[in-house]
Write a protein that holds these residues in place. Sequence first.
Motif, PDB file in Angstrom:
ATOM      1  N   ARG A   3      35.164  67.200  12.441  1.00 13.24           N
ATOM      2  CA  ARG A   3      35.090  67.834  11.122  1.00 13.24           C
ATOM      3  C   ARG A   3      34.105  67.083  10.229  1.00 13.24           C
ATOM      4  O   ARG A   3      33.969  65.867  10.324  1.00 13.24           O
ATOM      5  N   ARG A   4      33.421  67.814   9.351  1.00 14.16           N
ATOM      6  CA  ARG A   4      32.451  67.247   8.409  1.00 14.16           C
ATOM      7  C   ARG A   4      32.747  67.797   7.021  1.00 14.16           C
ATOM      8  O   ARG A   4      33.363  68.842   6.872  1.00 14.16           O
ATOM      9  N   TYR A   5      32.280  67.072   5.984  1.00 12.51           N
ATOM     10  CA  TYR A   5      32.532  67.531   4.618  1.00 12.51           C
ATOM     11  C   TYR A   5      31.417  67.115   3.680  1.00 12.51           C
ATOM     12  O   TYR A   5      30.592  66.268   3.979  1.00 12.51           O
ATOM     13  N   ILE A   6      31.435  67.751   2.503  1.00 10.01           N
ATOM     14  CA  ILE A   6      30.589  67.383   1.376  1.00 10.01           C
ATOM     15  C   ILE A   6      31.489  67.445   0.143  1.00 10.01           C
ATOM     16  O   ILE A   6      32.339  68.328   0.037  1.00 10.01           O
ATOM     17  N   ASP A   7      31.331  66.494  -0.760  1.00  9.90           N
ATOM     18  CA  ASP A   7      32.267  66.346  -1.872  1.00  9.90           C
ATOM     19  C   ASP A   7      31.507  66.269  -3.196  1.00  9.90           C
ATOM     20  O   ASP A   7      30.835  65.281  -3.476  1.00  9.90           O
ATOM     21  N   CYS A   8      31.616  67.296  -4.017  1.00 10.15           N
ATOM     22  CA  CYS A   8      30.931  67.331  -5.313  1.00 10.15           C
ATOM     23  C   CYS A   8      31.422  66.233  -6.259  1.00 10.15           C
ATOM     24  O   CYS A   8      30.707  65.840  -7.168  1.00 10.15           O
ATOM     25  N   ARG A   9      32.642  65.774  -6.048  1.00 11.89           N
ATOM     26  CA  ARG A   9      33.197  64.762  -6.946  1.00 11.89           C
ATOM     27  C   ARG A   9      32.403  63.463  -6.918  1.00 11.89           C
ATOM     28  O   ARG A   9      32.491  62.663  -7.838  1.00 11.89           O
ATOM     29  N   ALA A  20      35.507  69.959  -2.941  1.00 11.10           N
ATOM     30  CA  ALA A  20      35.125  69.313  -1.686  1.00 11.10           C
ATOM     31  C   ALA A  20      35.246  70.387  -0.609  1.00 11.10           C
ATOM     32  O   ALA A  20      36.222  71.134  -0.572  1.00 11.10           O
ATOM     33  N   ILE A  21      34.235  70.491   0.243  1.00  8.18           N
ATOM     34  CA  ILE A  21      34.194  71.537   1.266  1.00  8.18           C
ATOM     35  C   ILE A  21      34.133  70.864   2.623  1.00  8.18           C
ATOM     36  O   ILE A  21      33.364  69.921   2.816  1.00  8.18           O
ATOM     37  N   SER A  22      34.911  71.361   3.581  1.00  5.40           N
ATOM     38  CA  SER A  22      34.851  70.825   4.938  1.00  5.40           C
ATOM     39  C   SER A  22      34.777  71.960   5.942  1.00  5.40           C
ATOM     40  O   SER A  22      35.200  73.090   5.664  1.00  5.40           O
ATOM     41  N   ALA A  23      34.228  71.655   7.120  1.00  6.05           N
ATOM     42  CA  ALA A  23      34.091  72.651   8.179  1.00  6.05           C
ATOM     43  C   ALA A  23      33.968  71.936   9.521  1.00  6.05           C
ATOM     44  O   ALA A  23      33.735  70.729   9.574  1.00  6.05           O
ATOM     45  N   ASP A  24      34.097  72.714  10.595  1.00  6.56           N
ATOM     46  CA  ASP A  24      34.008  72.158  11.936  1.00  6.56           C
ATOM     47  C   ASP A  24      32.586  72.112  12.479  1.00  6.56           C
ATOM     48  O   ASP A  24      32.351  71.515  13.520  1.00  6.56           O
ATOM     49  N   SER A  25      31.637  72.747  11.779  1.00  9.31           N
ATOM     50  CA  SER A  25      30.242  72.698  12.233  1.00  9.31           C
ATOM     51  C   SER A  25      29.325  72.495  11.032  1.00  9.31           C
ATOM     52  O   SER A  25      29.639  72.927   9.918  1.00  9.31           O
ATOM     53  N   ASP A  26      28.192  71.855  11.273  1.00 10.83           N
ATOM     54  CA  ASP A  26      27.222  71.650  10.203  1.00 10.83           C
ATOM     55  C   ASP A  26      26.684  72.973   9.679  1.00 10.83           C
ATOM     56  O   ASP A  26      26.441  73.114   8.479  1.00 10.83           O
ATOM     57  N   ALA A  27      26.504  73.947  10.563  1.00 12.29           N
ATOM     58  CA  ALA A  27      25.967  75.240  10.131  1.00 12.29           C
ATOM     59  C   ALA A  27      26.920  75.928   9.156  1.00 12.29           C
ATOM     60  O   ALA A  27      26.496  76.454   8.119  1.00 12.29           O
ATOM     61  N   ALA A  32      28.432  77.219   3.364  1.00 13.88           N
ATOM     62  CA  ALA A  32      29.407  77.141   2.268  1.00 13.88           C
ATOM     63  C   ALA A  32      28.878  76.281   1.129  1.00 13.88           C
ATOM     64  O   ALA A  32      29.042  76.624  -0.052  1.00 13.88           O
ATOM     65  N   ALA A  33      28.231  75.167   1.455  1.00 14.91           N
ATOM     66  CA  ALA A  33      27.694  74.271   0.426  1.00 14.91           C
ATOM     67  C   ALA A  33      26.568  74.944  -0.354  1.00 14.91           C
ATOM     68  O   ALA A  33      26.481  74.790  -1.579  1.00 14.91           O
ATOM     69  N   VAL A  34      25.711  75.680   0.334  1.00 22.91           N
ATOM     70  CA  VAL A  34      24.620  76.388  -0.346  1.00 22.91           C
ATOM     71  C   VAL A  34      25.195  77.443  -1.285  1.00 22.91           C
ATOM     72  O   VAL A  34      24.783  77.549  -2.448  1.00 22.91           O
ATOM     73  N   GLN A  58      29.303  64.178   5.366  1.00 19.65           N
ATOM     74  CA  GLN A  58      30.047  63.007   5.832  1.00 19.65           C
ATOM     75  C   GLN A  58      30.938  63.423   6.997  1.00 19.65           C
ATOM     76  O   GLN A  58      31.358  64.574   7.092  1.00 19.65           O
ATOM     77  N   ASP A  59      31.246  62.473   7.864  1.00 18.37           N
ATOM     78  CA  ASP A  59      32.174  62.727   8.959  1.00 18.37           C
ATOM     79  C   ASP A  59      33.611  62.673   8.449  1.00 18.37           C
ATOM     80  O   ASP A  59      33.931  61.882   7.563  1.00 18.37           O
ATOM     81  N   GLY A  60      34.478  63.508   9.011  1.00 19.86           N
ATOM     82  CA  GLY A  60      35.890  63.481   8.663  1.00 19.86           C
ATOM     83  C   GLY A  60      36.247  64.554   7.656  1.00 19.86           C
ATOM     84  O   GLY A  60      35.640  65.622   7.617  1.00 19.86           O
ATOM     85  N   THR A  61      37.226  64.233   6.823  1.00 18.48           N
ATOM     86  CA  THR A  61      37.677  65.149   5.781  1.00 18.48           C
ATOM     87  C   THR A  61      37.670  64.415   4.442  1.00 18.48           C
ATOM     88  O   THR A  61      37.801  63.192   4.407  1.00 18.48           O
ATOM     89  N   PRO A  62      37.503  65.135   3.345  1.00 21.65           N
ATOM     90  CA  PRO A  62      37.443  64.472   2.049  1.00 21.65           C
ATOM     91  C   PRO A  62      38.767  63.815   1.684  1.00 21.65           C
ATOM     92  O   PRO A  62      39.839  64.303   2.052  1.00 21.65           O
ATOM     93  N   ALA A  63      38.665  62.723   0.971  1.00 24.50           N
ATOM     94  CA  ALA A  63      39.854  62.016   0.499  1.00 24.50           C
ATOM     95  C   ALA A  63      40.540  62.827  -0.598  1.00 24.50           C
ATOM     96  O   ALA A  63      39.910  63.640  -1.278  1.00 24.50           O
ATOM     97  N   VAL A  64      41.807  62.590  -0.777  1.00 21.50           N
ATOM     98  CA  VAL A  64      42.549  63.254  -1.851  1.00 21.50           C
ATOM     99  C   VAL A  64      42.057  62.741  -3.208  1.00 21.50           C
ATOM    100  O   VAL A  64      41.821  63.512  -4.129  1.00 21.50           O
ATOM    101  N   ALA A  65      41.883  61.440  -3.319  1.00 25.11           N
ATOM    102  CA  ALA A  65      41.386  60.843  -4.564  1.00 25.11           C
ATOM    103  C   ALA A  65      39.872  61.030  -4.641  1.00 25.11           C
ATOM    104  O   ALA A  65      39.185  60.981  -3.619  1.00 25.11           O
TER     105      ALA A  65
END
Length: 72
Positions: A3-9, A20-27, A32-34, A58-65
């Motif tokens: 899993r990968r993510y991007i976090d606006c925070r 914060a958005i996460s998905a199983d593929s970069d595509a 979603a990020a765009v 980033q690799d993984g999933t976004p943190a709660v905080a």
Amino acid sequence: MGRRYIDCRAFPSETNCSVAISADSDAELLEAAVQHAVSVHKHTDSPELRAQLQTLFQDGTPAVAPPKMATA
């Protein structure tokens, strides 16, 4: 690939975005990020925006905080 993510925070914005958005593929994550960047942050969809967003994945999933904010 896991899993990968991007976090606006992690980035300053006028709206103090908390998404914060996460998905199983970069595509899938990129699409979603765009969509988020265009509809919420009023960016223009361009090859440059897409390339910039991919560098923020980033690799993984976004943190709660919220993460610490990036500095320019």
